[in-house]
Scaffold this active site. Structure first.
Site, PDB file in Angstrom:
ATOM      1  N   HIS A  78       0.801  -1.226   0.000  1.00 48.41           N
ATOM      2  CA  HIS A  78       0.000   0.000   0.000  1.00 48.41           C
ATOM      3  C   HIS A  78       0.841   1.286   0.000  1.00 48.41           C
ATOM      4  CE1 HIS A  78      -3.514  -2.504   0.839  1.00 48.41           C
ATOM      5  NE2 HIS A  78      -2.961  -2.956   1.943  1.00 48.41           N
TER       6      HIS A  78
HETATM    7  O1  RIB Z   1      -5.228  -0.044   4.476  1.00 48.09           O
HETATM    8  C1  RIB Z   1      -3.828  -0.006   4.338  1.00 48.09           C
HETATM    9  C2  RIB Z   1      -3.239   1.113   5.134  1.00 48.09           C
HETATM   10  O2  RIB Z   1      -3.519   0.933   6.523  1.00 48.09           O
HETATM   11  C3  RIB Z   1      -1.710   1.173   5.049  1.00 48.09           C
HETATM   12  O3  RIB Z   1      -1.280   2.487   5.256  1.00 48.09           O
HETATM   13  C4  RIB Z   1      -1.284   0.313   6.194  1.00 48.09           C
HETATM   14  O4  RIB Z   1       0.038   0.619   6.640  1.00 48.09           O
HETATM   15  C5  RIB Z   1      -2.298   0.714   7.230  1.00 48.09           C
HETATM   16  O5  RIB Z   1      -1.857   1.940   7.823  1.00 48.09           O
END
Ligand code: RIB
Ligand code: CA
Length: 307
Positions: A236
């Site tokens: 992500h």
């Molecule tokens: O949904 C994914 C996000 O939530 C990313 O930033 C992960 O590190 C969590 O913070």
């Protein structure tokens, strides 16, 4: 090269670690500040994790602690993905001490000192929202807000909501309403950055440094996702950094985006109007597609230069 003055607000977090190393390895970014919130795990873990991540890279960028809970409501972590320690069990050497102070104050200080600052948010948006809500006039110094947040299809913490947006929807609403350019890396974008064993092996082979080796070990420890048939998992947070380094890897769409703050099953859902059905003016740039091979090649090439 004009370097982009920026800060990263983070909740490390396995993918946050990779994102921070990517930013530190990239000369395009003049990273001035890292602020930390509770998120994937509690602030008691995310803060030492952030210090250790920067310490391993030999970075002197200040790390400042911030919110250990959302603006409203209770704190909830996501240890199923990141482990109880937040880094999937990978132990890094202790990093330098955090810089005394409060994240929101440090963010405002940077915004006062610099006329154009890019705010990169890869955790719950509480710290950035507190800074902007406390001194709204400083929004004029925000060049762009780049967020890994939200989903326009399916959530990952509830059926409707992505974790960062769900963790503090009121904070996200402040950012979406601040009138400055907002770029969104949602789950639909990050799903295209699928980490597979082959990609981890290619990353590991890219260099000999401690950060690259730690990144590979961290990725080895993230469980494959049911959503992707256990073939791998989405990476992500580095997608938000990559947008600033190689925008040609992405296609984008201007959209109106909002977030549901009402209690109940839809809380934290991001309402992304991709087809202009609401008639509301666009307030965000949605990152729609990603050249995944180009992304992982960028990641490997950059992390390989870190010590
Ligand atoms: O949904 C994914 C996000 O939530 C990313 O930033 C992960 O590190 C969590 O913070
Ligand atoms: Ca994160």
């Amino acid at each position: 090269m004009t370097r982009r003055v920026c800060l990263i607000d983070t909740d490390p977090g396995t993918d946050d670690a990779i994102a921070l190393w990517l930013a530190l390895a990239s000369p395009e970014l003049d990273l001035r500040l890292v602020t930390v919130a509770g998120g994937n795990v509690g602030l008691d873990r995310t803060l030492p994790n952030a210090r250790a991540i920067l310490g391993l890279a030999g970075s002197a960028v200040p790390v400042v602690a911030g919110a250990d809970r959302p603006l409203l409501g209770a704190f909830t972590s996501e240890t199923r993905v990141h482990g109880a320690d937040g880094l999937g069990g990978v132990v890094l050497p202790e990093g330098p001490p955090a810089t005394p102070g409060i994240a929101a104050d440090a963010i405002r200080d940077l915004l006062r000192a610099e006329s154009r600052v890019t705010l990169i948010g890869i955790g719950p948006a509480t710290n950035i929202a507190l800074a902007l809500a406390t001194e709204p006039g400083l929004a004029a110094h925000v060049a762009e807000i780049v967020l890994m947040t939200g989903a326009w299809a399916e959530g990952n913490i509830t059926p409707e909501a992505e974790f960062n947006a769900w963790s503090d929807p009121e904070a996200l609403a402040v950012l979406l309403g601040c009138g400055r350019p907002v770029t969104l890396a949602t789950l639909e974008l990050t799903a295209q950055a699928l980490v597979t064993p082959a990609r981890v092996a290619a990353l590991r082979a890219a260099g000999q440094g401690a950060c690259l080796a730690a990144a590979a070990r961290i990725l080895d420890g993230v469980p494959p996702s049911r959503r992707f048939g256990h073939r791998g998992f989405p990476l992500h947070d580095p997608c938000a950094i990559a947008w600033l380094l190689a925008p040609g890897l992405f296609t984008t769409r201007d959209v109106h985006a909002d977030v549901c703050c009402a209690p109940g099953a839809s809380r934290g859902r991001t309402l992304v109007d991709r087809w202009g059905r609401t008639g509301q003016a666009a307030n965000a740039r949605l990152l729609e597609t990603l050249d995944a091979d180009g992304f992982f090649a960028l990641l490997a090439g950059r992390l390989a230069v870190l010590r």
